[in-house]
Design an enzyme around this catalytic site. Structure first.
Site, PDB file in Angstrom:
ATOM      1  N   GLU A 113     -60.900  26.636  96.951  1.00  0.00           N
ATOM      2  CA  GLU A 113     -59.636  27.155  96.436  1.00  0.00           C
ATOM      3  C   GLU A 113     -59.782  28.349  95.506  1.00  0.00           C
ATOM      4  O   GLU A 113     -58.882  29.186  95.433  1.00  0.00           O
ATOM      5  CB  GLU A 113     -58.876  26.036  95.701  1.00  0.00           C
ATOM      6  CG  GLU A 113     -58.322  24.949  96.600  1.00  0.00           C
ATOM      7  CD  GLU A 113     -57.244  25.476  97.538  1.00  0.00           C
ATOM      8  OE1 GLU A 113     -56.345  26.202  97.069  1.00  0.00           O
ATOM      9  OE2 GLU A 113     -57.322  25.170  98.740  1.00  0.00           O
ATOM     10  N   SER A 422     -19.789 -29.160  91.441  1.00  0.00           N
ATOM     11  CA  SER A 422     -19.572 -29.927  90.213  1.00  0.00           C
ATOM     12  C   SER A 422     -20.417 -29.461  89.038  1.00  0.00           C
ATOM     13  O   SER A 422     -20.217 -29.943  87.917  1.00  0.00           O
ATOM     14  CB  SER A 422     -19.850 -31.412  90.476  1.00  0.00           C
ATOM     15  OG  SER A 422     -18.869 -31.948  91.337  1.00  0.00           O
TER      16      SER A 422
END
EC number: 2.4.99.28
Length: 809
Positions: A113, A422
């Site tokens: 690079e 319930s």
């Protein structure tokens, strides 16, 4: 004049003419040169001015805030501050020090690079001029040929400061000038090692990989520090075009030379720059030729490790950030994705894993298990474990077995609600009755069919309301403790009628339940749990009130959120609100020991010597099964049902057993203790009473006279129906040997109810009722319309039909 003389004269004239022409020509070029030189100076000055203006408008170089402070997904931590999850994003970045990277890796990047990286001061003049010239040609010829000649420093500047612009406009003279300027400034501030480390942690290397550590895990399933030479060369080679060299794409997989040739080029450049010797280079080439570049593709998943808990946490953090800082949704997503926040949750990793294991492997559930058409195991189950002393949710499990990402969270989602049956009775019936002093543990209520006027009051379309008990029978006069232990529906309905629906609804909301208007106006919803729906997190928090002196602890999923600088963004402190009095809470805790006792509907919930209290719930024709309860340490709720609601073969006690397994795990190694009674509570026999109340002045029936004070409700709308067959301390139309009656007599019933025994040493209600009210309490309506069944998960949000035959437990 002689010919020679004429000739000489002509020659001289020609020479003079040529000389004049030469002078004129020279003068022209001199003027042209002067003009061109002036133009050059002017253009240079203009260009310098433009460049100066561009440089002047460059963004500020924030080294610590932008260059070195790398984006990372936010991290979640458990209640012991150990990492438990990472916020799911489309990107992965794991920041590592250059000291933990192989030298071959950094050398490979420099070689391919920016081979003069250690020599230039931010820009490579030779390469940048070449790239500039190439870009001009591309502009003129309308080509898209870009010469990648930026230095590593320039690439770092672009990635950290100009990424969006570079993606939208690849050829930008302005950006390149600013990149060059900022690169020079950066080189003056950071060392080469710092720049290279930042670059290698930011460079995009394909799919989700940002930085070399993420790339190493993605391609080789290992840490970057463990990469060999050819693996280092491969990763460095990706930087030019990650998608072109992606080895798992269909095209590249068919033609591996695409990435092999690129890897060989990187190795060649490393050799050329003397980072490796010839022998090492040759061995690496041989390894490539012998297929020794072995990939181990990491499975890319958008699923959290602890998805049931982590997704609710992240959603809550989003809401709180938006509320406190008024961020937009986009800003919040960006902050969570890249901000590196630390979210300290309340989850206990061990408890979460154990609850999941219990739901997955419970023997009863496994014996009924099957896979639906989507491969999801059925019946499903969900559970929430809650520390009601701190408000911390310790475990949320929203399903059994393997689930796809972002599945229904059956424990916490507001989009997956089920009727609670319930298990609602303690919240909307019994606790309000105790708290308003309408009743005590030993108040007698007649378990019998509704009187005609009550049935008609709650009827629908001219059909009287005709609820039943689970077994289809009736027990006659029973006290509240027995009624709750056996989950008797008719007693709950009569108490709720006496309280008034608005009172029951008000208490439900104080306990944290969400009710719609249909729920608030339905006797079946408020007394039997046929509400639109709830989830285990809501129910676990509600039941915690009974162990916490009547205080509701706001459920907390996280303790605090800290940004990457250490600043606390959110602090989620423990907070409570009063729901019922401490005395009422303790009496309810005592009452809830009944359902888990021998003969109770939830006896399987018991484990060891630790005291437990709780209530079963069966709703929607046994399509939803619940158990909710608490120990002195935690509260929890468990739900079982099918995603597409169908009747289950299991019973509510089976769910109680699962709850018991979870609580046994959660309470392991904890000291066996019970909750202490608060002041203001008196024990008479086996029952507890709020001081100032007693069996003698709070029991009676619809037509009894009483000296008890009127019920104090949280709302002003309390319905009092004189035919409701419940102890009414304010009614005076009965003849009784005592001023308060503990025995309820059915209206219009030829059968004399069993009288309440006279208390001996104050251990039972003390009123014997001789009332022989002949109002006909027997309701012969046998309508079995089941429209009251609410299946909220399947989108049925219709109001419960009050003429349903209910068999909730």
């Amino acid at each position: 004049m002689s010919d020679n003389t004429k000739t000489n004269s002509r020659n001289k004239s020609v020479k003079r003419t040529k000389k004049v022409k030469k002078k004129k020509k020279f003068g022209f070029f001199k003027k042209l040169f002067t003009i061109l030189f002036c133009l050059f100076i002017l253009l240079s000055v203009a260009a310098s001015g433009v460049i100066f203006a561009i440089v002047k408008t460059s963004p500020n170089l924030d080294i610590n805030g932008t260059i070195l402070n790398l984006d990372q997904p936010s991290q979640l931590y458990d209640d012991n501050n150990n990492p438990m999850d990472t916020v799911v994003t489309n990107q992965r970045r794991y920041v590592v020090s250059i000291k933990d990277m192989p030298k071959n890796l950094s050398n490979a990047f420099v070689s391919i690079e920016d081979e003069r990286f250690y020599k230039h001061s931010g820009i490579d003049t030779k390469r940048i001029l070449g790239a500039f010239y190439n870009d001009i040609k591309s502009k003129i010829h309308k080509q898209n040929s870009i010469q990648g000649a930026s230095t590593i420093t320039q690439q770092l500047i672009k990635n950290r400061m100009f990424l969006n612009d570079s993606l939208e406009n690849r050829i930008s003279f302005k950006r390149k000038i600013q990149e060059a300027y900022l690169s020079i400034k950066l080189e003056q501030s950071l060392s080469k090692s710092q720049i290279l480390e930042a670059y290698m942690n930011t460079i995009f290397l394909g799919v989700q990989a940002n930085g070399v550590e993420a790339a190493s895990r993605q391609y080789f399933n290992k840490s970057a520090k463990d990469l060999n030479l050819i693996e280092c060369a491969f990763i460095a080679g990706l930087a030019q075009s990650p998608s072109a060299y992606y080895p798992f794409s269909q095209n590249v997989a068919k033609n591996p030379n695409i990435y092999l040739d690129r890897t060989k080029l990187v190795l060649y450049k490393m050799r050329q720059n003397n980072y490796i010797d010839f022998s090492t280079y040759q061995n690496a080439i041989n390894d490539l030729n012998n297929n020794k570049l072995a990939f181990s593709q990491q499975k890319i998943s958008n699923k959290y490790t602890y998805e049931w808990f982590s997704i609710p946490v992240v959603n809550q953090v989003k809401q709180d950030l938006k509320s406190q800082y008024h961020y937009t949704d986009e800003e919040i997503d960006s902050l969570l994705r890249d901000g590196g926040l630390k979210i300290y949750t309340t989850m206990n990793t061990s408890m979460e894993s154990n609850v999941q294991n219990i739901l997955d492997n419970n023997s009863t559930l496994k014996s009924y298990s099957y896979a639906d058409k989507n491969g999801i195991i059925q019946p499903e189950a969900a559970a929430t474990l809650f520390d009601y002393h701190t408000g911390e949710i310790k475990a949320i499990v929203g399903g059994r077995g393997q689930q796809p990402p972002s599945s229904y969270n059956r424990a916490d989602s507001s989009n997956y609600l089920r009727s609670v049956g319930s298990s609602i009775k303690p919240l909307t019936v019994y606790a309000p009755a105790i708290d308003t002093k309408l009743a005590t543990e030993d108040t007698i209520v007649n378990d019998s069919p509704l009187s005609s006027d009550v049935a008609e009051k709650y009827g629908s379309n001219g059909v009287p309301y005709n609820p039943h008990n689970d077994d289809g029978g009736y027990s006659g006069p029973v006290n509240l403790k027995t009624a709750l232990t056996k989950s008797i529906n008719l007693v709950a309905i009569k108490l709720e009628d006496k309280l008034g629906l608005s009172t029951g609804a008000a208490y439900a909301q104080k306990f944290g339940l969400t009710l719609n208007n249909d729920d608030k106006s339905s006797i079946a919803a408020l007394s039997l749990g046929e509400i639109r729906g709830s989830n285990t997190t809501t129910m676990a928090a509600a039941y915690g009130v009974f162990g916490n002196n009547g205080l509701y602890s706001e459920p907390r999923l996280y303790r605090k959120v800290v940004d990457k600088t250490g600043k606390v963004l959110l602090e989620n402190n423990y907070s409570t609100r009063k729901v019922i009095s401490p005395q009422s809470a303790y009496i309810m805790y005592d009452l809830l020991k009944g359902p888990v006792s021998a003969g109770g509907t939830g006896s399987y919930a018991r484990f060891g010597d630790m005291p437990v209290a709780g209530k079963t719930g069966t709703a929607s024709d046994s399509k939803n099964l619940w158990f909710c309860g608490l120990t002195p340490y935690y509260s929890a709720a468990v739900w079982v049902g099918n995603d597409q609601p169908t009747k289950l073969s299991l019973g509510s006690n089976d769910v109680a057993e699962i709850w018991g397994e979870i609580m046994k795990m959660a309470n392991v190694n904890l000291t066996v203790k019970d909750i202490d009674a608060p002041g203001g509570v008196t024990k008479i026999g086996d029952s507890y009473y709020i001081d100032g109340t007693s069996p003698s002045n709070l029991s009676g029936d619809d037509s009894s006279s009483s000296t008890a004070s009127k019920p104090q409700t949280p709302t002003t709308n309390t319905q009092n129906n004189t035919n409701n067959n419940v102890a009414n301390p304010n009614s005076n139309n009965t003849t009784n040997s005592n001023t308060s009656n503990s025995t309820e007599t059915p209206a219009q019933n030829t059968q004399q109810p069993t009288p309440t025994p006279t208390p001996s040493t104050n251990n039972t209600p003390g009123n014997t009722n001789t009332n022989t009210n002949t109002n006909n309490n027997t309701n012969t309506n046998t309508n079995t319309n089941n429209n009251n069944t609410n299946n909220s998960s399947s989108g049925n949000n219709n109001p419960p039909n009050n003429n349903t035959t209910n068999t909730n437990k």
